[in-house]
Write an enzyme that holds these catalytic residues in place. Structure first.
Site, PDB file in Angstrom:
ATOM      1  N   CYS A 113       6.204 -16.472  14.219  1.00  0.00           N
ATOM      2  CA  CYS A 113       6.213 -15.627  15.368  1.00  0.00           C
ATOM      3  C   CYS A 113       5.673 -15.989  16.576  1.00  0.00           C
ATOM      4  O   CYS A 113       5.897 -15.613  17.496  1.00  0.00           O
ATOM      5  CB  CYS A 113       5.745 -14.303  14.706  1.00  0.00           C
ATOM      6  SG  CYS A 113       6.539 -13.667  13.297  1.00  0.00           S
ATOM      7  N   HIS A 250       4.369  -9.903  21.149  1.00  0.00           N
ATOM      8  CA  HIS A 250       4.980 -10.203  20.021  1.00  0.00           C
ATOM      9  C   HIS A 250       5.460  -8.577  19.447  1.00  0.00           C
ATOM     10  O   HIS A 250       4.608  -7.809  19.286  1.00  0.00           O
ATOM     11  CB  HIS A 250       4.434 -11.103  18.821  1.00  0.00           C
ATOM     12  CG  HIS A 250       5.355 -11.134  17.746  1.00  0.00           C
ATOM     13  ND1 HIS A 250       6.598 -11.591  17.666  1.00  0.00           N
ATOM     14  CD2 HIS A 250       4.892 -10.959  16.287  1.00  0.00           C
ATOM     15  CE1 HIS A 250       7.091 -11.312  16.370  1.00  0.00           C
ATOM     16  NE2 HIS A 250       5.730 -11.081  15.641  1.00  0.00           N
ATOM     17  N   ASN A 280      11.499  -7.183  14.110  1.00  0.00           N
ATOM     18  CA  ASN A 280      10.480  -8.370  14.370  1.00  0.00           C
ATOM     19  C   ASN A 280      11.745  -9.494  14.341  1.00  0.00           C
ATOM     20  O   ASN A 280      11.987  -9.915  13.033  1.00  0.00           O
ATOM     21  CB  ASN A 280       9.604  -8.347  13.317  1.00  0.00           C
ATOM     22  CG  ASN A 280       8.781  -9.526  13.429  1.00  0.00           C
ATOM     23  OD1 ASN A 280       9.011 -10.315  14.139  1.00  0.00           O
ATOM     24  ND2 ASN A 280       7.500  -9.674  12.518  1.00  0.00           N
TER      25      ASN A 280
HETATM   26  O1  UT7 Z   1       5.297 -10.997  12.673  1.00  0.00           O
HETATM   27  C1  UT7 Z   1       4.250 -11.690  11.913  1.00  0.00           C
HETATM   28  C2  UT7 Z   1       3.237 -10.778  11.798  1.00  0.00           C
HETATM   29  N1  UT7 Z   1       3.490  -9.532  11.042  1.00  0.00           N
HETATM   30  C3  UT7 Z   1       2.994  -8.401  11.309  1.00  0.00           C
HETATM   31  O2  UT7 Z   1       2.326  -8.169  12.115  1.00  0.00           O
HETATM   32  C4  UT7 Z   1       3.093  -7.156  10.275  1.00  0.00           C
HETATM   33  C5  UT7 Z   1       2.089  -6.494  10.302  1.00  0.00           C
HETATM   34  N2  UT7 Z   1       1.823  -5.564   9.110  1.00  0.00           N
HETATM   35  C6  UT7 Z   1       2.426  -4.262   9.263  1.00  0.00           C
HETATM   36  O3  UT7 Z   1       3.252  -4.298  10.235  1.00  0.00           O
HETATM   37  C7  UT7 Z   1       2.385  -3.100   8.123  1.00  0.00           C
HETATM   38  O4  UT7 Z   1       1.446  -3.440   7.312  1.00  0.00           O
HETATM   39  C8  UT7 Z   1       3.703  -2.808   7.588  1.00  0.00           C
HETATM   40  C9  UT7 Z   1       4.601  -2.065   8.363  1.00  0.00           C
HETATM   41  C10 UT7 Z   1       4.286  -3.993   6.850  1.00  0.00           C
HETATM   42  C11 UT7 Z   1       3.265  -1.656   6.224  1.00  0.00           C
HETATM   43  O5  UT7 Z   1       2.609  -0.623   6.962  1.00  0.00           O
HETATM   44  P1  UT7 Z   1       1.507  -0.288   6.321  1.00  0.00           P
HETATM   45  O6  UT7 Z   1       0.818   1.104   6.923  1.00  0.00           O
HETATM   46  O7  UT7 Z   1       0.276  -1.299   6.285  1.00  0.00           O
HETATM   47  O8  UT7 Z   1       1.831   0.218   4.762  1.00  0.00           O
HETATM   48  P2  UT7 Z   1       1.155  -0.422   3.473  1.00  0.00           P
HETATM   49  O9  UT7 Z   1       1.502  -1.782   3.257  1.00  0.00           O
HETATM   50  O10 UT7 Z   1      -0.119  -0.048   3.375  1.00  0.00           O
HETATM   51  O11 UT7 Z   1       2.179   0.496   2.445  1.00  0.00           O
HETATM   52  C12 UT7 Z   1       2.006   2.010   2.486  1.00  0.00           C
HETATM   53  C13 UT7 Z   1       2.950   2.425   1.360  1.00  0.00           C
HETATM   54  C14 UT7 Z   1       2.981   1.722   0.197  1.00  0.00           C
HETATM   55  O12 UT7 Z   1       3.128   2.670  -1.039  1.00  0.00           O
HETATM   56  P3  UT7 Z   1       1.539   3.151  -1.788  1.00  0.00           P
HETATM   57  O13 UT7 Z   1       1.146   1.767  -2.498  1.00  0.00           O
HETATM   58  O14 UT7 Z   1       0.862   4.029  -0.815  1.00  0.00           O
HETATM   59  O15 UT7 Z   1       2.128   4.076  -2.888  1.00  0.00           O
HETATM   60  C15 UT7 Z   1       3.994   0.884   0.096  1.00  0.00           C
HETATM   61  O16 UT7 Z   1       4.561   0.728  -1.114  1.00  0.00           O
HETATM   62  O17 UT7 Z   1       4.327   2.517   1.748  1.00  0.00           O
HETATM   63  C16 UT7 Z   1       5.248   1.825   0.830  1.00  0.00           C
HETATM   64  N3  UT7 Z   1       6.148   1.044   1.286  1.00  0.00           N
HETATM   65  C17 UT7 Z   1       7.413   1.638   2.000  1.00  0.00           C
HETATM   66  N4  UT7 Z   1       7.651   3.239   1.699  1.00  0.00           N
HETATM   67  C18 UT7 Z   1       9.176   3.175   2.073  1.00  0.00           C
HETATM   68  C19 UT7 Z   1       6.214  -0.255   1.904  1.00  0.00           C
HETATM   69  N5  UT7 Z   1       7.460  -0.621   2.403  1.00  0.00           N
HETATM   70  C20 UT7 Z   1       8.225   0.612   2.589  1.00  0.00           C
HETATM   71  C21 UT7 Z   1       9.354   1.111   3.021  1.00  0.00           C
HETATM   72  N6  UT7 Z   1       9.784   2.383   2.771  1.00  0.00           N
HETATM   73  N7  UT7 Z   1      10.201   0.181   3.678  1.00  0.00           N
END
Ligand code: UT7
Length: 323
Positions: A113, A250, A280
Site C-alpha cells: 500500500c 492512503h 482500499n
Molecule cells: O492497507 C493496508 C493497511 N490495512 C489497514 O489499514 C487495515 C487495518 N484494519 C482495519 O481497517 C480494521 O481492523 C478492519 C476494518 C479490518 C476490522 O475492523 P475492527 O474494528 O478492527 O474489527 P475486528 O477485526 O476487531 O472484528 C470485529 C468483529 C469480529 O467479530 P467478533 O470476534 O467480535 O465476534 C469479526 O469477526 O467483526 C467481525 N467481522 C465482520 N463482521 C461483519 C470481521 N469482518 C466482518 C465483516 N462483516 N465483513
C-alpha cells in the site's frame, strides 16, 4: 536546485462496481458493518480483460494528456504494484510497450500500500540526480485477484484501480515555496510480516496465494506509524500541520484517516477521503484520491499537499509536495 514538479495526473477504474450489499449473499456481513468499521460503500472490481497493466496504461495516458505530453517525452516509468500481470517481466515494462515507448527504462516497485509514496520518493531522486527529466509514476492494482472471497474479514475491504502522475525536472529556489517534491520519509519493518501478507509466491509455494490480514493488529500500529513518519517529514521541511492545504492519505479505513488527522492537528476539511468510493486499492489509493480532488477543483497549482501511506511489510512513508 532541481525540483520534481507535477505536470499532470490521471486515473482509471474498472467498469464494474460492487456495493456493500452485493457481499450480503456471499459472506456473513452487512452494509452497516462495512460502513461503520471502514467507511467503504463501494469498490471497483476488474473484469477478466482489465488487468494491472491495462488499468495502469489508461491512468498513464490520462496523466500524459493532462500534462500535454506524449510517451516520447518520458524517460522513466515506475509502477507501484503488488499485483503484477506476471511474476516477471515487470508490469512497468509491459505498460512501457503498451504506450509504444521503446526508449528509456521502466521498473516495478513493491511496497504494497505504500508503493506509490515509495515510487514518488524514488522518482524524485532520479530527477534530482539528473538521471531522468520526466518520470511517469503509476500505482495500479488488481487486489480482487488475490482476495479470498470466502473471508469476510478481508474481501469487503479492497478494490481495483490505477492512478498516475507525470513529474518533470524544473529549477526551484530551494525554498518551501517551490513547486514539486519538498520532502519525503520512508520506513519499513519486516518484523510485522505475519500481520498482512500473501500466503503464496514463486519461491515458496509456487502459487499466487491469497491476502491474509490480522486487521485489528494492523489497525493498532497504523496511526502511530503514520503520524511518526509525517512528523519526520514536517521536521525535514520545517513546516507544521497548519501550513498544509491538503492531506491525501492512503485510503484503507476512514477511522484510521480520521484518527491520524486528529493526532496531527490537520483540520477535517483539508483531508481528502475516497475510501467510500474505491475501498482500499493499495498502491493506487493515493493517486486515485489525488485525481478526485484535482478533478473537483480542491487541489490547485501552488497548494501544499501531504501524501501518506502504510501497508504490508510493514512499509510506511510520507511525501510533501507543492502541486
Ligand atoms: O492497507 C493496508 C493497511 N490495512 C489497514 O489499514 C487495515 C487495518 N484494519 C482495519 O481497517 C480494521 O481492523 C478492519 C476494518 C479490518 C476490522 O475492523 P475492527 O474494528 O478492527 O474489527 P475486528 O477485526 O476487531 O472484528 C470485529 C468483529 C469480529 O467479530 P467478533 O470476534 O467480535 O465476534 C469479526 O469477526 O467483526 C467481525 N467481522 C465482520 N463482521 C461483519 C470481521 N469482518 C466482518 C465483516 N462483516 N465483513
Amino acid at each position: 536546485m532541481i525540483r520534481s514538479v507535477v505536470r499532470g495526473n490521471g486515473a482509471a477504474l474498472p467498469r464494474r462496481t460492487m456495493k456493500n450489499a452485493d457481499f450480503e449473499g456471499m459472506v456473513e456481513t452487512s452494509d452497516e458493518w462495512i460502513v461503520q468499521r471502514t467507511g467503504i460503500r463501494q469498490r471497483h472490481v476488474a473484469a477478466d480483460d482489465e488487468t494491472t497493466a491495462s488499468l495502469g496504461e489508461a491512468a498513464a495516458r490520462a496523466a500524459l494528456d493532462s500534462a500535454g505530453m506524449t510517451p516520447a517525452d518520458i524517460d522513466l516509468i515506475i509502477l507501484a504494484t503488488s499485483t503484477p500481470n506476471n511474476t516477471f517481466p515487470a508490469t512497468a515494462v509491459e505498460i512501457q510497450n503498451r504506450l509504444g515507448m521503446h526508449h528509456g527504462f521502466a521498473f516495478d516497485m513493491q511496497a504494497v500500500c505504500s508503493g506509490f509514496v515509495y515510487a514518488v520518493a524514488t522518482a524524485d531522486l532520479y530527477i534530482r540526480g539528473g538521471l531522468a527529466r520526466r518520470v511517469l509514476v503509476i500505482g495500479s492494482e488488481t487486489f480482487s485477484r488475490i482476495l479470498d472471497w470466502n473471508d469476510r474479514s478481508t474481501c469487503v475491504l479492497f478494490g481495483d484501480g490505477a492512478g498516475a502522475l507525470v513529474l518533470e525536472a524544473q529549477e526551484g529556489a530551494g525554498a518551501i515555496t517551490d513547486r514539486g517534491v519538498l520532502a519525503a520519509s520512508l520506513r519499513s519493518d519486516g518484523a510485522h510480516k505475519d500481520k498482512l501478507f500473501v500466503d503464496g509466491g514463486p519461491s515458496t509455494t509456487g502459487t499466487v496465494g491469497h491476502l491474509r490480514m490480522e486487521g485489528r493488529e494492523v489497525f493498532k500500529h497504523a496511526v502511530g506509524m503514520i503520524t511518526d513518519v509525517i512528523e519526520a517529514t514536517f521536521g525535514e521541511a520545517g513546516i507544521t500541520a497548519q501550513d498544509l492545504d491538503w492531506f491525501v492519505p492512503h485510503q484503507a479505513n476512514k477511522r484510521i484517516i480520521d484518527a491520524s488527522a486528529r493526532k496531527l492537528g490537520i483540520a477535517e476539511e483539508k483531508v481528502v477521503v475516497t475510501v467510500d468510493l474505491h475501498g482500499n486499492t493499495s498502491a493506487a489509493s493515493v493517486p486515485l484520491a489525488l485525481s478526485v480532488a484535482v478533478a473537483d477543483g480542491r487541489i490547485k497549482r501552488g497548494d501544499l499537499v501531504l501524501l501518506e501511506a502504510m501497508g504490508g511489510g510493514f512499509t510506511w512513508g510520507a511525501v510533501l509536495l507543492r502541486w
